[in-house]
Design a protein around this motif. Structure first.
Motif, PDB file in Angstrom:
ATOM      1  N   VAL A 105       0.844  -0.925  -0.416  1.00 34.94           N
ATOM      2  CA  VAL A 105      -0.049   0.059   0.266  1.00 34.94           C
ATOM      3  C   VAL A 105       0.930   0.914   0.234  1.00 34.94           C
ATOM      4  O   VAL A 105       0.637   2.512  -0.450  1.00 34.94           O
ATOM      5  CB  VAL A 105      -0.833   0.067   1.019  1.00 34.94           C
ATOM      6  CG1 VAL A 105      -1.991   1.624   1.267  1.00 34.94           C
ATOM      7  CG2 VAL A 105      -2.076  -1.356   0.999  1.00 34.94           C
ATOM      8  N   ALA A 106       1.871   1.464   1.231  1.00 33.30           N
ATOM      9  CA  ALA A 106       2.587   2.343   0.998  1.00 33.30           C
ATOM     10  C   ALA A 106       3.299   2.760  -0.442  1.00 33.30           C
ATOM     11  O   ALA A 106       3.640   3.837  -0.727  1.00 33.30           O
ATOM     12  CB  ALA A 106       3.831   2.423   1.770  1.00 33.30           C
TER      13      ALA A 106
ATOM     14  N   LEU B 248      11.996  11.370  -5.980  1.00 37.16           N
ATOM     15  CA  LEU B 248      12.101  10.022  -5.639  1.00 37.16           C
ATOM     16  C   LEU B 248      10.859   8.974  -5.708  1.00 37.16           C
ATOM     17  O   LEU B 248      11.119   7.872  -5.815  1.00 37.16           O
ATOM     18  CB  LEU B 248      10.701  11.019  -4.100  1.00 37.16           C
ATOM     19  CG  LEU B 248      10.401   9.511  -2.724  1.00 37.16           C
ATOM     20  CD1 LEU B 248      11.544   9.870  -2.380  1.00 37.16           C
ATOM     21  CD2 LEU B 248       9.416  10.623  -1.765  1.00 37.16           C
ATOM     22  N   ARG B 249       9.697   9.481  -7.035  1.00 40.96           N
ATOM     23  CA  ARG B 249       9.159   8.707  -7.330  1.00 40.96           C
ATOM     24  C   ARG B 249       9.558   7.641  -8.598  1.00 40.96           C
ATOM     25  O   ARG B 249       9.751   6.480  -8.605  1.00 40.96           O
ATOM     26  CB  ARG B 249       8.410   9.193  -8.931  1.00 40.96           C
ATOM     27  CG  ARG B 249       6.686   9.247  -8.042  1.00 40.96           C
ATOM     28  CD  ARG B 249       5.715   9.943  -9.006  1.00 40.96           C
ATOM     29  NE  ARG B 249       6.438  10.594 -10.263  1.00 40.96           N
ATOM     30  CZ  ARG B 249       5.904  12.056 -10.452  1.00 40.96           C
ATOM     31  NH1 ARG B 249       6.108  12.790  -8.805  1.00 40.96           N
ATOM     32  NH2 ARG B 249       7.030  13.057 -11.116  1.00 40.96           N
TER      33      ARG B 249
ATOM     34  N   TYR C 282      12.185   1.778  -8.985  1.00 45.71           N
ATOM     35  CA  TYR C 282      13.588   0.956  -9.090  1.00 45.71           C
ATOM     36  C   TYR C 282      13.126   0.014  -7.679  1.00 45.71           C
ATOM     37  O   TYR C 282      13.450  -0.945  -7.477  1.00 45.71           O
ATOM     38  CB  TYR C 282      14.559   1.315  -9.118  1.00 45.71           C
ATOM     39  CG  TYR C 282      16.520   0.709  -8.494  1.00 45.71           C
ATOM     40  CD1 TYR C 282      16.322  -0.649  -9.334  1.00 45.71           C
ATOM     41  CD2 TYR C 282      16.638   0.682  -7.055  1.00 45.71           C
ATOM     42  CE1 TYR C 282      17.027  -1.574  -8.772  1.00 45.71           C
ATOM     43  CE2 TYR C 282      17.286  -0.491  -7.047  1.00 45.71           C
ATOM     44  CZ  TYR C 282      18.182  -1.462  -7.621  1.00 45.71           C
ATOM     45  OH  TYR C 282      19.285  -2.061  -7.383  1.00 45.71           O
ATOM     46  N   LEU C 283      13.478   0.465  -6.397  1.00 47.96           N
ATOM     47  CA  LEU C 283      12.799  -0.161  -5.313  1.00 47.96           C
ATOM     48  C   LEU C 283      11.714  -1.046  -5.530  1.00 47.96           C
ATOM     49  O   LEU C 283      11.388  -2.402  -4.611  1.00 47.96           O
ATOM     50  CB  LEU C 283      13.098   1.238  -4.562  1.00 47.96           C
ATOM     51  CG  LEU C 283      14.547   1.765  -3.688  1.00 47.96           C
ATOM     52  CD1 LEU C 283      14.184   2.562  -2.595  1.00 47.96           C
ATOM     53  CD2 LEU C 283      15.395   0.617  -3.403  1.00 47.96           C
ATOM     54  N   PHE C 284      10.805  -0.888  -5.676  1.00 54.46           N
ATOM     55  CA  PHE C 284       9.420  -1.349  -6.342  1.00 54.46           C
ATOM     56  C   PHE C 284       9.910  -2.723  -7.363  1.00 54.46           C
ATOM     57  O   PHE C 284       9.236  -3.706  -7.064  1.00 54.46           O
ATOM     58  CB  PHE C 284       8.340  -0.580  -6.522  1.00 54.46           C
ATOM     59  CG  PHE C 284       6.871  -2.049  -6.897  1.00 54.46           C
ATOM     60  CD1 PHE C 284       5.928  -1.889  -5.888  1.00 54.46           C
ATOM     61  CD2 PHE C 284       6.652  -1.760  -7.846  1.00 54.46           C
ATOM     62  CE1 PHE C 284       5.284  -2.244  -6.276  1.00 54.46           C
ATOM     63  CE2 PHE C 284       5.691  -2.446  -8.336  1.00 54.46           C
ATOM     64  CZ  PHE C 284       4.288  -3.107  -7.860  1.00 54.46           C
ATOM     65  N   SER C 285      10.421  -2.176  -8.538  1.00 58.55           N
ATOM     66  CA  SER C 285      10.608  -3.812  -9.198  1.00 58.55           C
ATOM     67  C   SER C 285      11.760  -4.881  -8.541  1.00 58.55           C
ATOM     68  O   SER C 285      10.785  -5.508  -8.487  1.00 58.55           O
ATOM     69  CB  SER C 285      12.219  -3.037 -10.516  1.00 58.55           C
ATOM     70  OG  SER C 285      11.813  -4.538 -10.895  1.00 58.55           O
ATOM     71  N   ARG C 286      12.694  -4.235  -7.086  1.00 53.67           N
ATOM     72  CA  ARG C 286      13.429  -5.318  -6.439  1.00 53.67           C
ATOM     73  C   ARG C 286      12.389  -5.942  -5.702  1.00 53.67           C
ATOM     74  O   ARG C 286      12.857  -6.901  -5.025  1.00 53.67           O
ATOM     75  CB  ARG C 286      14.146  -4.413  -5.648  1.00 53.67           C
ATOM     76  CG  ARG C 286      15.632  -4.468  -6.654  1.00 53.67           C
ATOM     77  CD  ARG C 286      17.300  -3.781  -6.329  1.00 53.67           C
ATOM     78  NE  ARG C 286      17.047  -4.675  -4.871  1.00 53.67           N
ATOM     79  CZ  ARG C 286      17.790  -4.456  -3.818  1.00 53.67           C
ATOM     80  NH1 ARG C 286      18.470  -2.995  -3.517  1.00 53.67           N
ATOM     81  NH2 ARG C 286      17.939  -5.148  -2.540  1.00 53.67           N
TER      82      ARG C 286
ATOM     83  N   GLY D  25       4.949   6.330  -2.314  1.00 54.15           N
ATOM     84  CA  GLY D  25       5.668   5.820  -3.361  1.00 54.15           C
ATOM     85  C   GLY D  25       5.508   6.323  -4.963  1.00 54.15           C
ATOM     86  O   GLY D  25       5.469   7.521  -5.100  1.00 54.15           O
ATOM     87  N   LEU D  26       4.720   4.957  -5.388  1.00 55.78           N
ATOM     88  CA  LEU D  26       4.673   5.658  -6.751  1.00 55.78           C
ATOM     89  C   LEU D  26       4.192   7.060  -7.235  1.00 55.78           C
ATOM     90  O   LEU D  26       4.175   7.655  -8.198  1.00 55.78           O
ATOM     91  CB  LEU D  26       4.840   4.341  -7.667  1.00 55.78           C
ATOM     92  CG  LEU D  26       5.322   2.436  -7.362  1.00 55.78           C
ATOM     93  CD1 LEU D  26       4.394   2.001  -7.821  1.00 55.78           C
ATOM     94  CD2 LEU D  26       6.824   3.241  -8.301  1.00 55.78           C
ATOM     95  N   HIS D  27       3.643   7.505  -6.316  1.00 59.65           N
ATOM     96  CA  HIS D  27       2.567   8.385  -6.457  1.00 59.65           C
ATOM     97  C   HIS D  27       2.853   9.396  -5.642  1.00 59.65           C
ATOM     98  O   HIS D  27       1.671  10.618  -5.601  1.00 59.65           O
ATOM     99  CB  HIS D  27       0.972   8.276  -6.156  1.00 59.65           C
ATOM    100  CG  HIS D  27       0.529   6.860  -7.427  1.00 59.65           C
ATOM    101  ND1 HIS D  27       0.349   5.680  -7.394  1.00 59.65           N
ATOM    102  CD2 HIS D  27      -0.120   7.149  -8.655  1.00 59.65           C
ATOM    103  CE1 HIS D  27      -0.518   5.219  -8.315  1.00 59.65           C
ATOM    104  NE2 HIS D  27      -0.038   6.068  -9.470  1.00 59.65           N
TER     105      HIS D  27
END
Length: 656
Positions: free
Chosen positions: A219-220, A234-235, A240-244, A226-228
């Protein structure tokens, strides 16, 4: 220290300890330049404490001083109010470098006494995360940062901080549990938010042990934290971090696949060429991470093959539709700048599709996942771009890169598309385009070997002709870039021939007409002898050696034995005797070794016939004394390693 007697050691220890108070005064100075000036001495002092620790003298004052230094490092690590996170200037860069020096000190202290470091930082992190709502961002950020730094500073069992013996695993588990339940991700400051996500991904193994925390982290990632997030920098990092995070925990996220795909849908839209990415939340590079993560979610899910196919098709269909619209637009576009913008959008569409293929593996292939048709359909669409005369370089590069991925992932299903792609990629190609195309052909050869012989037989002469034509274009001797590009193309050409012979599909060469075959053979000899390029020379001698293996025996190709005696054998002597053949250069020695193996292979195929030819006919023409000729022929019959060593000495003496 080991050579000092006890009295000297005590004197040295006292002298050092007398400076510690001054060291701490400077290290904690408000001016970071002053603090940085004593960082090297502080590091040396930690090394001194390590030596004391090894002889049992660290326990009292040394431990106290280590703790004091750690507290100073934590305090000095904090950002000041003037730090500009949106527009970094010299002051910000300088502080970032200063932090790196402090990190080195922190790591050294952890090596000295990791229990002290863990205990001290744990207390600081725990208090901060319990009170974060009432603290300035500097306090919160530094707590999250040192939780992150513990990952490198404190030993881990096989990279996992949450298993093993002792207090460390339970301490790290407590800290991560506190991090994800504290709701600190809602703090709102850019530095805190980014460090939260960095730390979460740094300790992804924690979520494998306690997967019930994953929904809150997802959710974060999805919302305005995060992405939004409103901050573009930051996005970008969070993509990249989300993909990992997805890649590491894909087996634990299977139940959230469709929800995540819906949440990121707006971020996957391709930008229109008229506006560029100014109106989009993500730049092209960031979108690639999201496309890869989305595909990983689909491929690793527990859905039936048909549903996976549907999800992947839904992911790529908007990309295909956008590409086809852009394709029509490019055909009618007359403005050069708009034409380039459209082509770059098309290239990005191909790159996004290509990136999704990284979700597949040897265990989860396109075939076993049931999505072969999805990708063959994309190939049909993308290959149409090669027919467009506008912006060829941009589009060809994108299609080539996509084909590289499809050769890996589609297996034999890609083969029907190769002839058409090759035809367009070679047509009217310049030096650079052909140079980029050859690695693709070599990859196809290495993968499919005998299955593509008929295709290679058809394309061989057109490709070789295109290479020769590109090499024949006059270039300025002073144009270093053009000279370098030509050298790379020459190497690529030799690697293409090497790929054919190395993969045992020499029938591609044997099926060509005699004139073409002779021309190719002569270019290999020329590469071995005339080009002052040891990398190319090594490749050429390797090609010649493989040809000798195939055709140098009694049942070899008609005319090859004559070519072997007429051209290959002289090449193995002429090349090393040239002034440009530097026998002190490592790459050149490799080329010489390959020529030695070539000669040894001829001997293995022809035996005493070859040795007698050298003894009585060829070597005497080089004005070599009879004794050395005899020595050479004896060395030829020895082990390859011995012969290679002899050959180096032989040519060193011949050139002296």
């Amino acid at each position: 220290m080991s050579v000092c007697n006890p009295e000297q050691l005590a004197t040295t220890q006292k002298a050092v300890e007398n400076k510690v108070a001054l060291l701490f005064q400077f290290l904690s100075h408000k001016d970071n330049d002053v603090s940085l000036g004593v960082c090297d001495f502080a590091r040396e002092y930690v090394q001194f404490l390590k030596q004391q620790s090894s002889v049992g003298a660290y326990r009292f004052a040394g431990k106290s001083n280590a703790e004091a230094m750690l507290c100073i490092i934590i305090k000095k690590y904090k950002y000041n109010d003037s730090y500009n996170f949106d527009h970094q200037g010299e002051a910000e860069i300088s502080f970032d470098d200063y932090r790196k020096s402090l990190k080195v000190l922190f790591d050294n202290l952890a090596q000295l006494d990791y229990e002290l470091v863990l205990c001290t930082t744990k207390a600081m992190i725990t208090i901060t995360l319990q009170q974060w709502k009432n603290l300035p961002f500097q306090e919160v950020e530094v707590a999250l940062t040192f939780l992150y730094l513990l990952g490198e500073a404190v030993p881990a069992s096989h990279g996992n901080h949450f298993v093993g013996d002792g207090d460390k695993p339970s301490s790290m588990t407590e800290l991560l549990r506190l991090l994800v339940t504290s709701n600190v991700s809602t703090y709102g400051h850019t530095a805190v938010t980014l460090q939260f996500f960095e730390t979460v991904v740094r300790y992804e193994k924690f979520f494998g042990l306690e997967p019930h925390h994953i929904p809150d982290i997802l959710v974060a990632f999805m919302d305005e934290r995060g992405l939004h997030n409103r901050n573009s920098r930051l996005r970008s990092r969070i993509c990249y971090l989300f993909s990992r995070f997805i890649k590491c925990l894909k087996l634990h996220i299977q139940g959230y696949t469709e929800d995540i795909l819906k949440q990121v849908q707006d971020l996957l839209l391709l930008a229109p060429p008229e506006n560029g990415f100014s109106t989009m939340l993500l730049i092209p590079e960031d979108q690639l991470f999201l496309y890869e993560a989305s595909a990983i979610l689909v491929v690793s899910s527990q859905f039936e093959a048909q549903h996976k196919k549907l999800l992947l098709k839904n992911l790529l269909s908007p990309v295909m539709a956008k590409f086809e619209t852009l394709l029509q637009q490019l055909q009618m576009e007359t403005d050069k700048n708009r034409s380039r913008a459209v082509a770059e959008c098309m290239s990005h569409a191909i790159a996004c599709t290509s990136r999704t293929s990284k979700a597949f593996s040897n265990q989860q292939t396109m075939k076993t996942t049931g999505v072969v048709q999805v990708y063959t359909d994309t190939l049909k669409v993308f290959l149409r771009a090669l027919e467009i005369p506008h912006e060829r370089s941009v589009l060809q590069t994108a299609v080539r890169q996509f084909l590289h991925r499809m050769v890996i992932c589609l297996e034999e299903e890609v083969l029907p598309f190769i002839p058409l792609a090759a035809e367009w990629l070679v047509k009217d190609a310049d030096c650079h385009s052909i140079q980029e195309f050859i690695p693709l052909i070599n990859q196809i050869i290495g993968k499919f070997k005998k299955n593509i012989v008929s295709f290679l037989q058809r394309i061989f002469i057109p490709l070789v002709t295109a290479i020769f034509n590109a090499l024949a274009v006059p270039i300025d001797e002073n144009d270093q870039e053009a000279q370098r590009e030509r050298q790379v193309l020459q190497r690529s050409y030799f690697l293409f021939i090497a790929a054919i012979v190395t993969n045992n599909i020499t029938e591609v060469l044997a099926s060509q007409d005699m004139q073409s075959m002779e021309q190719v053979l002569q270019t290999i000899i020329q590469g071995a002898v005339d080009f002052p390029d040891p990398v190319a020379q090594k490749t050429c001698f390797s090609i010649l050696r493989k040809m000798v293996e195939f055709w140098g025996g009694p049942d070899g190709e008609a005319g090859f034995v004559e070519f072997m005696y007429k051209s290959i054998i002289p090449a193995c002597f002429v090349a090393p005797l040239k002034e440009t053949f530097d026998l002190t250069d490592a790459q050149t020695i490799l080329a010489l070794s390959e020529s030695a193996l070539c000669l040894r292979t001829i001997y293995e195929k022809r035996g005493d016939e070859f040795a007698n030819y050298l003894l009585t006919q060829y070597l005497p023409t080089l004005n070599i004394v009879p004794e050395r000729i005899t020595d050479y022929c004896q060395a030829l019959k020895s082990e390859p390693k011995v012969f290679k060593s002899y050959l180096r000495i032989f040519f060193q003496q011949a050139k002296s």
